[in-house]
Design a protein around this motif. Structure first.
Motif, PDB file in Angstrom:
ATOM      1  N   ILE A 207      -5.964 -43.569 -21.881  1.00 52.09           N
ATOM      2  CA  ILE A 207      -5.907 -42.674 -20.733  1.00 52.09           C
ATOM      3  C   ILE A 207      -6.695 -43.312 -19.597  1.00 52.09           C
ATOM      4  O   ILE A 207      -7.889 -43.592 -19.726  1.00 52.09           O
ATOM      5  CB  ILE A 207      -6.486 -41.296 -21.087  1.00 52.09           C
ATOM      6  CG1 ILE A 207      -5.608 -40.611 -22.127  1.00 52.09           C
ATOM      7  CG2 ILE A 207      -6.603 -40.420 -19.838  1.00 52.09           C
ATOM      8  CD1 ILE A 207      -6.142 -39.267 -22.609  1.00 52.09           C
ATOM      9  N   LEU A 208      -5.992 -43.582 -18.492  1.00 53.07           N
ATOM     10  CA  LEU A 208      -6.625 -44.188 -17.328  1.00 53.07           C
ATOM     11  C   LEU A 208      -6.754 -43.161 -16.220  1.00 53.07           C
ATOM     12  O   LEU A 208      -5.838 -42.359 -15.981  1.00 53.07           O
ATOM     13  CB  LEU A 208      -5.800 -45.373 -16.814  1.00 53.07           C
ATOM     14  CG  LEU A 208      -5.571 -46.547 -17.769  1.00 53.07           C
ATOM     15  CD1 LEU A 208      -4.778 -47.645 -17.065  1.00 53.07           C
ATOM     16  CD2 LEU A 208      -6.901 -47.091 -18.285  1.00 53.07           C
ATOM     17  N   ASP A 209      -7.879 -43.185 -15.535  1.00 49.74           N
ATOM     18  CA  ASP A 209      -8.099 -42.300 -14.394  1.00 49.74           C
ATOM     19  C   ASP A 209      -9.029 -43.007 -13.423  1.00 49.74           C
ATOM     20  O   ASP A 209     -10.110 -43.469 -13.826  1.00 49.74           O
ATOM     21  CB  ASP A 209      -8.710 -40.970 -14.862  1.00 49.74           C
ATOM     22  CG  ASP A 209      -8.883 -39.986 -13.722  1.00 49.74           C
ATOM     23  OD1 ASP A 209      -7.922 -39.798 -12.950  1.00 49.74           O
ATOM     24  OD2 ASP A 209      -9.983 -39.423 -13.590  1.00 49.74           O
ATOM     25  N   GLN A 210      -8.599 -43.137 -12.184  1.00 48.91           N
ATOM     26  CA  GLN A 210      -9.375 -43.826 -11.151  1.00 48.91           C
ATOM     27  C   GLN A 210      -9.795 -45.221 -11.600  1.00 48.91           C
ATOM     28  O   GLN A 210     -10.906 -45.663 -11.344  1.00 48.91           O
ATOM     29  CB  GLN A 210     -10.594 -42.987 -10.751  1.00 48.91           C
ATOM     30  CG  GLN A 210     -10.198 -41.645 -10.136  1.00 48.91           C
ATOM     31  CD  GLN A 210     -11.390 -40.803  -9.726  1.00 48.91           C
ATOM     32  OE1 GLN A 210     -12.497 -41.014 -10.218  1.00 48.91           O
ATOM     33  NE2 GLN A 210     -11.168 -39.863  -8.842  1.00 48.91           N
ATOM     34  N   GLY A 211      -8.877 -45.890 -12.294  1.00 54.53           N
ATOM     35  CA  GLY A 211      -9.111 -47.262 -12.700  1.00 54.53           C
ATOM     36  C   GLY A 211      -9.892 -47.452 -13.979  1.00 54.53           C
ATOM     37  O   GLY A 211     -10.034 -48.583 -14.461  1.00 54.53           O
ATOM     38  N   ARG A 212     -10.404 -46.387 -14.547  1.00 51.59           N
ATOM     39  CA  ARG A 212     -11.234 -46.500 -15.745  1.00 51.59           C
ATOM     40  C   ARG A 212     -10.518 -45.975 -16.977  1.00 51.59           C
ATOM     41  O   ARG A 212      -9.727 -45.051 -16.891  1.00 51.59           O
ATOM     42  CB  ARG A 212     -12.542 -45.727 -15.565  1.00 51.59           C
ATOM     43  CG  ARG A 212     -13.436 -46.317 -14.485  1.00 51.59           C
ATOM     44  CD  ARG A 212     -14.771 -45.621 -14.450  1.00 51.59           C
ATOM     45  NE  ARG A 212     -15.668 -46.210 -13.466  1.00 51.59           N
ATOM     46  CZ  ARG A 212     -16.923 -45.824 -13.270  1.00 51.59           C
ATOM     47  NH1 ARG A 212     -17.420 -44.816 -13.987  1.00 51.59           N
ATOM     48  NH2 ARG A 212     -17.675 -46.416 -12.361  1.00 51.59           N
ATOM     49  N   LYS A 213     -10.823 -46.571 -18.119  1.00 52.55           N
ATOM     50  CA  LYS A 213     -10.297 -46.076 -19.381  1.00 52.55           C
ATOM     51  C   LYS A 213     -11.187 -44.927 -19.845  1.00 52.55           C
ATOM     52  O   LYS A 213     -12.361 -45.113 -20.129  1.00 52.55           O
ATOM     53  CB  LYS A 213     -10.275 -47.187 -20.437  1.00 52.55           C
ATOM     54  CG  LYS A 213      -9.610 -46.756 -21.736  1.00 52.55           C
ATOM     55  CD  LYS A 213      -9.604 -47.886 -22.758  1.00 52.55           C
ATOM     56  CE  LYS A 213     -10.979 -48.043 -23.388  1.00 52.55           C
ATOM     57  NZ  LYS A 213     -10.969 -49.028 -24.498  1.00 52.55           N
ATOM     58  N   ARG A 214     -10.601 -43.733 -19.916  1.00 54.31           N
ATOM     59  CA  ARG A 214     -11.376 -42.538 -20.262  1.00 54.31           C
ATOM     60  C   ARG A 214     -11.306 -42.200 -21.741  1.00 54.31           C
ATOM     61  O   ARG A 214     -12.203 -41.532 -22.269  1.00 54.31           O
ATOM     62  CB  ARG A 214     -10.874 -41.339 -19.449  1.00 54.31           C
ATOM     63  CG  ARG A 214     -10.852 -41.557 -17.946  1.00 54.31           C
ATOM     64  CD  ARG A 214     -12.232 -41.718 -17.363  1.00 54.31           C
ATOM     65  NE  ARG A 214     -12.184 -41.813 -15.909  1.00 54.31           N
ATOM     66  CZ  ARG A 214     -13.262 -41.859 -15.127  1.00 54.31           C
ATOM     67  NH1 ARG A 214     -14.470 -41.836 -15.659  1.00 54.31           N
ATOM     68  NH2 ARG A 214     -13.133 -41.945 -13.814  1.00 54.31           N
ATOM     69  N   ALA A 215     -10.231 -42.599 -22.408  1.00 53.65           N
ATOM     70  CA  ALA A 215     -10.082 -42.333 -23.838  1.00 53.65           C
ATOM     71  C   ALA A 215      -9.041 -43.282 -24.389  1.00 53.65           C
ATOM     72  O   ALA A 215      -8.201 -43.804 -23.657  1.00 53.65           O
ATOM     73  CB  ALA A 215      -9.672 -40.883 -24.085  1.00 53.65           C
ATOM     74  N   PHE A 299      -6.056 -35.020 -21.963  1.00 57.00           N
ATOM     75  CA  PHE A 299      -6.188 -35.678 -20.670  1.00 57.00           C
ATOM     76  C   PHE A 299      -7.203 -34.956 -19.789  1.00 57.00           C
ATOM     77  O   PHE A 299      -8.078 -35.585 -19.183  1.00 57.00           O
ATOM     78  CB  PHE A 299      -4.831 -35.747 -19.971  1.00 57.00           C
ATOM     79  CG  PHE A 299      -4.870 -36.461 -18.654  1.00 57.00           C
ATOM     80  CD1 PHE A 299      -4.760 -37.839 -18.601  1.00 57.00           C
ATOM     81  CD2 PHE A 299      -5.043 -35.770 -17.477  1.00 57.00           C
ATOM     82  CE1 PHE A 299      -4.822 -38.513 -17.395  1.00 57.00           C
ATOM     83  CE2 PHE A 299      -5.103 -36.438 -16.262  1.00 57.00           C
ATOM     84  CZ  PHE A 299      -4.979 -37.812 -16.222  1.00 57.00           C
ATOM     85  N   VAL A 300      -7.094 -33.633 -19.737  1.00 57.39           N
ATOM     86  CA  VAL A 300      -8.028 -32.856 -18.909  1.00 57.39           C
ATOM     87  C   VAL A 300      -9.456 -33.030 -19.410  1.00 57.39           C
ATOM     88  O   VAL A 300     -10.393 -33.227 -18.621  1.00 57.39           O
ATOM     89  CB  VAL A 300      -7.652 -31.365 -18.905  1.00 57.39           C
ATOM     90  CG1 VAL A 300      -8.722 -30.522 -18.242  1.00 57.39           C
ATOM     91  CG2 VAL A 300      -6.313 -31.180 -18.196  1.00 57.39           C
ATOM     92  N   LEU A 301      -9.640 -32.997 -20.720  1.00 55.61           N
ATOM     93  CA  LEU A 301     -10.969 -33.136 -21.287  1.00 55.61           C
ATOM     94  C   LEU A 301     -11.530 -34.533 -21.029  1.00 55.61           C
ATOM     95  O   LEU A 301     -12.726 -34.687 -20.730  1.00 55.61           O
ATOM     96  CB  LEU A 301     -10.920 -32.868 -22.800  1.00 55.61           C
ATOM     97  CG  LEU A 301     -12.256 -32.565 -23.475  1.00 55.61           C
ATOM     98  CD1 LEU A 301     -12.902 -31.308 -22.912  1.00 55.61           C
ATOM     99  CD2 LEU A 301     -12.048 -32.418 -24.987  1.00 55.61           C
TER     100      LEU A 301
END
Length: 304
Positions: A207-215, A299-301
Motif C-alpha cells: 500500500i503506497l500513499d504519498q510516496g511511502r510504503k504504508r503496509a 487501506f484507511v488504517l
C-alpha cells in the motif's frame, strides 16, 4: 526458498522539491502477482518506471532480474514487458500489423514470427479481429491486443500500470484469468491499481500513499490484522448517524454501503463494538454488529 526477482532498498525519486517515491523497500518473488495499491499520485507509476530502468532513482538501489539499478538497464528490455494504462500502439494499424511490428522489434523472423503471432491470436481471442484496425476495436479488444503485444517476447517480468481502469467488469475478470495463466507459466507480474477488489486478487500487495510504503503483505493477512475493528451499523435514517459517528473520538472512518454503515474503529480502542454502540445510543432502532474487514479498511488504517 522462492527466487527473488525484484529487491529494492531505500528506493527514492524526487522531482524538484517533490518526493514521488520515498525510501521504498520491496522484495518480490518469482511467479507471483504483486500489487502496488494506492491513489493517483501515490508513486506507483514512478516506482515502476524506476524498476524498468526508465527513471534513475534519486537515492537507493534495486536489483531487478539480476540487473543492478541505477546502471545499465539494457538487459531488462529483453526480459521485461510494460503495459501502460492507455493504448499506446497505433490505432491505424491492424491487429496483425501491430503484432508483426512488435515481433520485428524483438528480432522475431520468418516461421518463429508467424507461429508466435498465431499463438497470441488464439490465446487472446483476437483471430476474428486479425485484419481489424485497432482504432475500430472495443476497449476490451484493444486491451487484449495490448497484452498480447506486451508478452509477445515472453518476458519473465511484466509491469502493468492500471491495466483495467477503463474496462467493464466482465472484461476485467477475463483479463485477470489471462494474467494467472501467465503466472502459471512462470511470469512474475507487478500491477498498479487503485481498485480494492483488484488488489485482493494479488498474491502480495504494497500500500503506497504519498510516496511511502504504508503496509505490505498478502491481502488476506492484512485484512486479518484488522479483525474486530470494523462494526456494521444498521437502522433507519442513517445519514445523521453517519455524521455523528464521523465526529466521534476513536472512529477512523464511516462509509455507507447500501442500507448499512461500515465503521472502522482505531486500534487503541479496547471494545470497538461497545464504542460504536455507545456513540449511537441516542438514535432510535440502531443495531451494531462486528463484520469482516475488507481491503478498504486496511487501506484507511494504514494511511490514516
Amino acid at each position: 526458498m522462492s527466487e527473488v526477482v525484484v529487491e529494492t532498498h531505500g528506493l527514492t525519486r524526487m522531482f524538484g522539491t517533490k518526493t514521488a517515491v520515498d525510501k521504498v523497500d520491496l522484495k518480490i518473488t518469482k511467479g507471483t502477482v504483486y500489487g502496488l495499491l494506492g491513489p493517483n499520485g501515490s508513486g506507483k507509476t514512478t516506482a515502476m518506471r524506476m524498476l524498468l530502468g526508465l527513471l534513475k532513482p534519486t537515492a537507493g538501489e534495486a536489483l531487478v532480474l539480476g540487473t543492478r539499478l541505477p546502471g545499465n538497464a539494457e538487459p531488462l528490455k529483453r526480459h521485461s514487458g510494460y503495459m501502460t494504462q492507455g493504448f499506446t500502439h497505433s490505432r491505424d494499424l491492424t491487429v496483425l500489423e501491430t503484432l508483426g511490428f512488435i515481433a520485428d522489434s524483438h528480432d522475431f523472423g520468418g516461421r518463429r514470427k508467424r507461429a508466435r503471432i498465431k499463438e497470441l491470436l488464439d490465446t487472446y481471442d483476437l483471430a476474428a479481429q486479425a485484419d481489424k484496425f485497432a482504432g475500430e476495436m472495443s476497449g476490451g479488444q484493444r486491451q487484449r491486443l495490448a497484452l498480447a503485444a506486451t508478452v509477445l517476447h515472453r518476458p519473465e517480468l511484466l509491469f502493468l500500470d492500471e491495466p483495467t481502469a477503463a474496462v467493464d467488469p466482465e472484461t476485467r475478470r477475463s483479463f485477470w484469468e489471462q494474467l494467472f495463466d501467465l503466472v502459471e507459466g512462470g511470469t512474475t507480474i507487478i500491477v498498479s491499481t487503485h481498485l480494492m477488489d483488484e488488489a485482493e486478487r494479488c498474491h502480495q500487495i504494497a500500500i503506497l500513499d504519498q510516496g511511502r510504503k504504508r503496509a505490505e503483505g498478502a491481502p488476506r493477512d492484512l485484512m486479518a490484522r484488522v479483525q474486530g475493528r470494523v462494526v456494521e451499523v444498521s437502522g433507519p435514517d442513517l445519514r445523521p448517524v453517519r455524521r455523528h459517528l464521523s465526529t466521534t473520538t476513536g472512529i477512523l472512518s464511516v462509509a455507507q454501503v447500501g442500507s448499512r454503515l461500515r465503521v472502522l474503529v482505531a486500534p487503541e480502542t479496547d471494545d470497538p463494538q461497545a464504542t460504536v454502540a455507545a456513540a449511537v445510543a441516542e438514535f432510535a432502532e440502531i443495531q451494531t454488529l462486528p463484520t469482516r474487514p475488507n481491503l478498504e479498511d486496511v487501506f484507511v488504517l494504514a494511511t490514516g
